[in-house]
Write an enzyme that holds these catalytic residues in place. Sequence first.
Site, PDB file in Angstrom:
ATOM      1  N   CYS A  12      -8.647 -30.244 -20.019  1.00 23.33           N
ATOM      2  CA  CYS A  12      -7.830 -29.935 -18.847  1.00 23.33           C
ATOM      3  C   CYS A  12      -8.423 -28.865 -17.928  1.00 23.33           C
ATOM      4  CB  CYS A  12      -6.438 -29.522 -19.293  1.00 23.33           C
ATOM      5  SG  CYS A  12      -5.695 -30.722 -20.409  1.00 23.33           S
TER       6      CYS A  12
ATOM      7  N   HIS B 221      -0.805 -22.990 -14.829  1.00 22.04           N
ATOM      8  CA  HIS B 221      -1.108 -24.204 -15.600  1.00 22.04           C
ATOM      9  C   HIS B 221       0.213 -24.884 -15.984  1.00 22.04           C
ATOM     10  CE1 HIS B 221      -3.635 -26.887 -17.806  1.00 22.04           C
ATOM     11  NE2 HIS B 221      -3.071 -26.600 -18.966  1.00 22.04           N
TER      12      HIS B 221
ATOM     13  N   HIS C 193       0.511 -34.058 -15.390  1.00 23.97           N
ATOM     14  CA  HIS C 193      -0.684 -33.334 -15.811  1.00 23.97           C
ATOM     15  C   HIS C 193      -1.855 -34.295 -15.718  1.00 23.97           C
ATOM     16  CE1 HIS C 193      -3.490 -30.800 -17.623  1.00 23.97           C
ATOM     17  NE2 HIS C 193      -2.891 -30.478 -18.754  1.00 23.97           N
TER      18      HIS C 193
END
Length: 391
Positions: free
Chosen positions: A158, A283, A317
């Site tokens: 990520c 995040h 995401h």
Amino acid sequence: MKRCYVQAVGIVSALGDGVEATRAALTRGDTHGMRVERDWLPSGESCVGRVATELAPLPAELAEDDCRNNRLLAAAFAQIGSHVEREKERYGSHRLAVVIGTSTSGIAAGEDAMAAKVKRGAFPPGFSYRQQEIGAIAPFAAKLSGARGPAYTVSTACTSGAKALIAARRLLELDLCDVALAGGVDTLCRLTVCGFTALESAAPERCNPMSRNRRGTNIGEGAALFILGRELAPIALVGAGETADAYHLSAPDPAGTAPEAAMRQALAEAGAAPRDIRYVNLHATATQKNDEMESRVMARLFPGETPMSGTKPLTGHALGAAGALEAAFCWLVLTGDGALPPHVWDGEADPALPKINLVASGARLQSGSGRLAMSNSYAFGGSNASLLFSD
């Protein structure tokens, strides 16, 4: 050279296609791209961030590369392709570098091809194994753009998209290129939706970061591409930090020491203090462990009034693309009319988490120049990246 400049941005995500469509949807907290769908899991439903834009097939000469992931990248590239051509005319294609982050590449194409083989006994016409190779996306982008400089893929889960921007800046600093095409792209696939669900890290409804009711994240897809160079432009990448803690394969270190170190690196490069930051894109995955760690680090490092928001309820995401998408959101904030991306949630704060200033709808960036916006990304395996932009 620690500072480089953003010459142009191309972007496509669940928020929309293009800079202005994305800016409008982002600042009004539009969740229209978040969809509850079946078929991602063996049974049950999943909430995902899907790109609704119709993605054109690739040209015939790129047919071997024609998969959804590469089409997403091509859609973002189409928005900045003319700018890339001008840069090649100025510097030469051999001075154009390409660094692209991805987490899944064309694995969705591989899933569909294997399903077809099981059903019919053969892979479908047009499928090439290279479509699902993790490293294939940067060579494809180089072919698409005509770049003949360094070209490589970053895959650090990520943080991939954020670290691609840092890597491109490093190439500029080392004079290995004069301009770089950098960013991230990832595509929805069953591997990640099932994987996050198996880890009990995916919510069946739209994710709810920093809430007492949060139940996990939603997987999304998208692409964001930056043209980075030395030529002066309104927005600069002025600081970056990278750390790794190796605390756990999928859980963050609860102390958040390494994420804090990444932010402090970015601040130090920019010659800035935490009080100087005007906006932070969190995040904020809406998982129990990430939000616990992140809220504590942010409350420890920044003044209580620093505006912060997590944008994954708007996009999902996007994994390898997330760091690049959210960096682009900081660029949009600094180049816009001052509207900040709201933190979309149910408003029920978790009493176990320290209070941070989550952006409410209608909040605005302070006026002036030299404003700083930060984007943070954290990944499985303890990879952390922080980016700092200034106008």
